[in-house]
Write a protein that holds these residues in place. Structure first.
Motif, short mmCIF file in Angstrom:
data_model
loop_
_atom_site.label_atom_id
_atom_site.label_comp_id
_atom_site.label_asym_id
_atom_site.label_seq_id
_atom_site.Cartn_x
_atom_site.Cartn_y
_atom_site.Cartn_z
N GLY A 171 0.81 -1.21 0.00
CA GLY A 171 0.00 0.00 0.00
C GLY A 171 0.84 1.27 0.00
N ALA A 172 1.96 1.25 0.71
CA ALA A 172 2.81 2.44 0.78
C ALA A 172 3.75 2.55 -0.41
CB ALA A 172 3.62 2.42 2.07
N VAL A 177 6.72 5.36 -5.28
CA VAL A 177 7.38 5.15 -6.57
C VAL A 177 6.87 6.16 -7.60
CG1 VAL A 177 7.67 3.55 -8.49
CG2 VAL A 177 7.84 2.71 -6.16
N ILE A 178 5.57 6.31 -7.72
CA ILE A 178 4.99 7.19 -8.74
C ILE A 178 5.42 8.63 -8.53
CG2 ILE A 178 2.84 8.06 -9.71
CD1 ILE A 178 3.49 5.18 -10.47
N ASN A 179 5.37 9.11 -7.30
CA ASN A 179 5.75 10.51 -7.03
C ASN A 179 7.24 10.73 -7.20
OD1 ASN A 179 3.45 12.40 -5.71
ND2 ASN A 179 3.02 10.28 -5.28
N THR A 180 8.05 9.73 -6.88
CA THR A 180 9.50 9.88 -7.08
C THR A 180 9.82 9.96 -8.56
OG1 THR A 180 9.93 8.66 -5.05
CG2 THR A 180 11.74 8.87 -6.60
N VAL A 181 9.20 9.10 -9.37
CA VAL A 181 9.41 9.16 -10.82
C VAL A 181 9.01 10.52 -11.37
CG1 VAL A 181 8.69 8.19 -13.03
CG2 VAL A 181 9.17 6.67 -11.12
N VAL A 210 19.48 16.36 -9.17
CA VAL A 210 18.24 15.61 -9.39
C VAL A 210 17.45 15.43 -8.10
CG1 VAL A 210 17.24 13.45 -10.20
CG2 VAL A 210 19.17 14.47 -11.42
N LEU A 211 18.10 14.88 -7.07
CA LEU A 211 17.39 14.59 -5.82
C LEU A 211 16.86 15.86 -5.14
CD1 LEU A 211 19.43 11.65 -4.26
CD2 LEU A 211 17.21 11.58 -5.41
N PRO A 212 17.65 16.95 -5.04
CA PRO A 212 17.07 18.16 -4.44
C PRO A 212 15.87 18.69 -5.23
CG PRO A 212 19.46 18.31 -4.43
CD PRO A 212 19.11 17.11 -5.25
N GLY A 213 15.93 18.63 -6.56
CA GLY A 213 14.80 19.09 -7.36
C GLY A 213 13.58 18.21 -7.24
N ALA A 214 13.81 16.92 -7.00
CA ALA A 214 12.69 15.97 -6.90
C ALA A 214 12.14 15.85 -5.49
CB ALA A 214 13.14 14.59 -7.39
N LEU A 215 12.80 16.45 -4.50
CA LEU A 215 12.38 16.27 -3.11
C LEU A 215 10.94 16.69 -2.82
CD1 LEU A 215 15.42 17.10 -0.79
CD2 LEU A 215 14.02 15.03 -0.84
N PRO A 216 10.44 17.81 -3.34
CA PRO A 216 9.03 18.15 -3.05
C PRO A 216 8.06 17.06 -3.47
CG PRO A 216 10.18 20.05 -3.95
CD PRO A 216 11.12 18.90 -4.09
N SER A 217 8.28 16.48 -4.64
CA SER A 217 7.41 15.41 -5.09
C SER A 217 7.61 14.15 -4.28
CB SER A 217 7.67 15.13 -6.58
OG SER A 217 6.78 14.15 -7.07
N ILE A 218 8.85 13.87 -3.90
CA ILE A 218 9.12 12.68 -3.08
C ILE A 218 8.44 12.80 -1.72
CG2 ILE A 218 10.94 11.36 -1.91
CD1 ILE A 218 12.80 12.05 -4.22
N VAL A 219 8.52 13.97 -1.11
CA VAL A 219 7.88 14.18 0.20
C VAL A 219 6.37 14.02 0.09
CG1 VAL A 219 7.47 15.88 2.01
CG2 VAL A 219 9.75 15.62 1.05
N ALA A 220 5.79 14.53 -1.00
CA ALA A 220 4.35 14.33 -1.21
C ALA A 220 4.02 12.85 -1.32
CB ALA A 220 3.90 15.07 -2.46
N GLY A 221 4.87 12.10 -2.01
CA GLY A 221 4.65 10.66 -2.11
C GLY A 221 4.78 9.96 -0.77
N LEU A 222 5.72 10.42 0.06
CA LEU A 222 5.86 9.83 1.40
C LEU A 222 4.61 10.06 2.24
CD1 LEU A 222 9.56 10.80 2.26
CD2 LEU A 222 8.71 8.64 1.36
N ALA A 223 4.05 11.25 2.15
CA ALA A 223 2.84 11.55 2.93
C ALA A 223 1.65 10.73 2.43
CB ALA A 223 2.53 13.04 2.85
N ILE A 224 1.49 10.65 1.11
CA ILE A 224 0.39 9.86 0.56
C ILE A 224 0.57 8.38 0.90
CG2 ILE A 224 -0.77 9.16 -1.57
CD1 ILE A 224 0.05 11.87 -2.74
N GLY A 225 1.82 7.91 0.79
CA GLY A 225 2.09 6.51 1.09
C GLY A 225 1.76 6.14 2.53
N MET A 226 1.98 7.06 3.45
CA MET A 226 1.65 6.78 4.84
C MET A 226 0.15 6.60 5.02
SD MET A 226 2.34 6.22 7.95
CE MET A 226 4.10 6.54 8.11
N CYS A 275 1.39 10.38 12.14
CA CYS A 275 2.53 9.84 11.38
C CYS A 275 2.85 10.71 10.17
CB CYS A 275 2.24 8.41 10.95
SG CYS A 275 2.16 7.21 12.29
N THR A 276 1.82 11.16 9.47
CA THR A 276 2.05 12.03 8.31
C THR A 276 2.68 13.36 8.73
OG1 THR A 276 0.13 11.04 7.22
CG2 THR A 276 0.93 13.13 6.35
N LEU A 277 2.22 13.92 9.84
CA LEU A 277 2.80 15.16 10.35
C LEU A 277 4.26 14.98 10.72
CD1 LEU A 277 2.38 18.11 11.21
CD2 LEU A 277 1.62 17.27 13.43
N MET A 278 4.60 13.86 11.32
CA MET A 278 5.99 13.59 11.68
C MET A 278 6.87 13.47 10.44
SD MET A 278 5.42 10.85 14.79
CE MET A 278 7.17 10.50 14.90
#
Length: 296
Positions: A171-172, A177-181, A210-226, A275-278
């Motif tokens: 589920g997570a 994966v999608i947001n990181t891509v 690459v990673l600094p530019g992708a971080l906003p999308s990655i963080v959004a994916g982490l929150a959704i994944g939780m 958990c999402t807030l953390m």
């Protein structure tokens, strides 16, 4: 003050020496005091708290009045009944055992999903061959709901505990994966070319561009994944669990203990929100450059 005689003998006051009686009487203009305003963050939290209070009041009215218009509140316990039941559960040791089991499963499954999901997302976003190989599996497995995985997970995994963790992991995984891509692919090509022209290696470009530019999308994916992880955990615990908030909620339904059902639902929502807030707070230092760019 100098006086002069006019032609008819009446004294004439020199306008230069005339006192400014109007100004002296009026005095300085009063300064208008601005009303003190609360900080914007405080106002926002007040609005959110008010919205929750209004929802609780509506819930209380609907349950006490027996509201039954498409949605039936006749058998739904009110907030006071649920609160009294919660006070009884708080002093019970078993209640905390359920919470600890759920948190442990979420922690293990989510950690594996973060490591594997970000790695797969970076591979798919940077290398076309990796995307062509991995994307079919992602797109094929992603729409399958967590409940549909339960029979196969029970058959494949050595224990019920591992099957619940596996379902929660799936589920997570996919939102991460999608947001990181998406974040990696949205990295401006001009920045990559500029770094390459300055002699940066592929590893340096990945780390510093690459990673600094992708971080906003990655963080959004982490929150959704939780959030999806908690949903998947609930499905797994209902079917094959012996402890956990999902099992607590389902057993309350089978025993017709309606207040405990709402307690389980609210606990899942509260723990998921916490958990999402953390996660957002932990990732905030990594996104400090965004705030600096806005203030510049």
């Amino acid at each position: 003050m100098s006086l002069e005689k006019s032609e008819i003998g009446s004294p004439v006051i020199d306008p230069v020496d005339t006192p400014a009686t109007d100004t002296a009487v009026a005095g300085p203009a009063p300064v208008k005091r601005r009303a003190r305003r609360l900080p914007e963050a405080v106002n926002r939290y007040l609005v959110r708290a008010t919205a929750l209070i209004v929802a609780i009041l509506i819930w209380h009215w609907a349950s006490t009045s027996g509201f039954n218009l498409f949605i039936n509140f006749e058998n739904v316990p009110g907030p006071l009944v649920v609160w009294n039941a919660l006070m009884q559960e708080i002093v019970s040791k078993t209640f905390y055992v359920h919470i600890l089991y759920s948190l442990q499963r979420i922690g293990i499954a989510y950690l594996i999903a973060v490591v594997l999901g970000v790695a797969l997302g970076v591979l798919m976003g940077r290398w076309r061959l990796a995307e062509d190989i991995i994307a079919p599996y992602i797109e094929l497995l992603r729409p399958i709901p967590a409940v549909a995985w339960i029979p196969l997970a029970i058959l494949m995994m050595p224990s019920e505990e591992s099957s619940i963790i596996f379902i929660t992991f799936l589920g997570a995984l996919f939102p991460i994966v999608i947001n990181t891509v998406h974040g990696v692919e949205q990295t401006p090509k001009v920045l990559v070319r500029a770094a390459r022209s300055l002699g940066a290696s592929n590893a340096a470009i990945l780390r510093h561009v690459v990673l600094p530019g992708a971080l906003p999308s990655i963080v959004a994916g982490l929150a959704i994944g939780m959030g999806v992880a908690w949903f998947s955990l609930l499905a797994g615990e209902i079917i094959s669990g012996q402890y956990g908030i999902g099992y607590f909620t389902w057993s309350a339904y089978t025993l017709i203990e309606y207040p405990k059902i709402i307690i389980g639902m609210l606990m899942i929502g509260g723990l998921g929100t916490l958990c999402t807030l953390m996660i957002k707070m932990a990732c905030r230092p990594l996104l400090r450059w965004q705030a600096q760019g806005k203030n510049a």
